[in-house]
Scaffold this motif. Structure first.
Motif, PDB file in Angstrom:
ATOM      1  N   UNK A   1       0.835  -1.195   0.000  1.00  0.00           N
ATOM      2  CA  UNK A   1       0.000   0.000   0.000  1.00  0.00           C
ATOM      3  C   UNK A   1       0.874   1.250   0.000  1.00  0.00           C
ATOM      4  N   UNK A   2       1.950   1.223   0.786  1.00  0.00           N
ATOM      5  CA  UNK A   2       2.878   2.358   0.831  1.00  0.00           C
ATOM      6  C   UNK A   2       3.550   2.567  -0.517  1.00  0.00           C
ATOM      7  N   UNK A   3       3.978   1.472  -1.166  1.00  0.00           N
ATOM      8  CA  UNK A   3       4.624   1.589  -2.476  1.00  0.00           C
ATOM      9  C   UNK A   3       3.660   2.129  -3.522  1.00  0.00           C
ATOM     10  N   UNK A   4       2.388   1.709  -3.447  1.00  0.00           N
ATOM     11  CA  UNK A   4       1.394   2.187  -4.390  1.00  0.00           C
ATOM     12  C   UNK A   4       1.164   3.692  -4.219  1.00  0.00           C
ATOM     13  N   UNK A   5       1.085   4.144  -2.958  1.00  0.00           N
ATOM     14  CA  UNK A   5       0.903   5.575  -2.694  1.00  0.00           C
ATOM     15  C   UNK A   5       2.106   6.381  -3.177  1.00  0.00           C
ATOM     16  N   UNK A   6       3.329   5.861  -2.942  1.00  0.00           N
ATOM     17  CA  UNK A   6       4.533   6.567  -3.383  1.00  0.00           C
ATOM     18  C   UNK A   6       4.585   6.672  -4.901  1.00  0.00           C
ATOM     19  N   UNK A   7       4.225   5.596  -5.589  1.00  0.00           N
ATOM     20  CA  UNK A   7       4.237   5.615  -7.046  1.00  0.00           C
ATOM     21  C   UNK A   7       3.211   6.602  -7.587  1.00  0.00           C
ATOM     22  N   UNK A   8       2.048   6.654  -6.953  1.00  0.00           N
ATOM     23  CA  UNK A   8       1.013   7.589  -7.382  1.00  0.00           C
ATOM     24  C   UNK A   8       1.479   9.026  -7.179  1.00  0.00           C
ATOM     25  N   UNK A   9       2.134   9.274  -6.058  1.00  0.00           N
ATOM     26  CA  UNK A   9       2.628  10.632  -5.767  1.00  0.00           C
ATOM     27  C   UNK A   9       3.719  11.043  -6.759  1.00  0.00           C
ATOM     28  N   UNK A  10       4.648  10.122  -7.081  1.00  0.00           N
ATOM     29  CA  UNK A  10       5.696  10.428  -8.059  1.00  0.00           C
ATOM     30  C   UNK A  10       5.103  10.725  -9.428  1.00  0.00           C
ATOM     31  N   UNK A  11       4.053   9.972  -9.786  1.00  0.00           N
ATOM     32  CA  UNK A  11       3.406  10.189 -11.081  1.00  0.00           C
ATOM     33  C   UNK A  11       2.749  11.571 -11.125  1.00  0.00           C
ATOM     34  N   UNK A  12       2.126  11.998 -10.022  1.00  0.00           N
ATOM     35  CA  UNK A  12       1.519  13.323  -9.987  1.00  0.00           C
ATOM     36  C   UNK A  12       2.569  14.411 -10.165  1.00  0.00           C
TER      37      UNK A  12
END
Length: 125
Positions: free
Chosen positions: A67-78
């Motif tokens: 879940x943490x990795x998914x949130x980090x990836x989403x934030x980097x994409x933004x």
């Protein structure tokens, strides 16, 4: 070398019981829930262990790592979307944007397509 436990072919009655429990889980709508701990899913997991399809019947809860990795990836994409939009607004091409951001041209193209960002293909002089 460790001894590999050979799976024994289930009897007809065991297979029918397994299918009955599987049908109950599908009817309940728990097909996409990997970590369900309801009675139906637990019974199916125990039956699968009994028949040798699983190694353990306990339903493990997912770790927070994914879940943490998914949130980090989403934030980097933004962040990348904002950077691509700013650089595209300056009139840079795909190649120039990818060099400045240290990302591949395919990734830049995918981000631009997903968020309808207009990027010039050739440098206008």
């Amino acid at each position: 070398m460790s001894k590999i436990k050979k799976r024994i072919k289930p009897t007809k009655e065991q297979a029918q019981e397994f299918n009955r429990r599987l049908d109950a889980v599908v009817k309940a709508g728990h097909t996409s829930n990997l970590y369900c701990d309801c009675e139906l899913c637990q019974a199916l997991a125990e039956q699968a262990e009994l028949m040798g399809y699983r190694t353990d019947s306990t339903i493990k809860q997912p770790s927070n790592q994914w879940e943490r990795r998914r949130r980090e990836a989403k934030r980097k994409r933004q962040i990348d979307v904002v950077k691509v939009a700013n650089l595209a607004g300056q009139g840079l091409t795909f190649a120039e944007i990818s060099r400045k951001m240290h990302r591949s041209k395919d990734y830049i193209n995918k981000v631009a397509r997903d968020f309808d960002i207009k990027i010039f293909t050739k440098k206008e002089r």
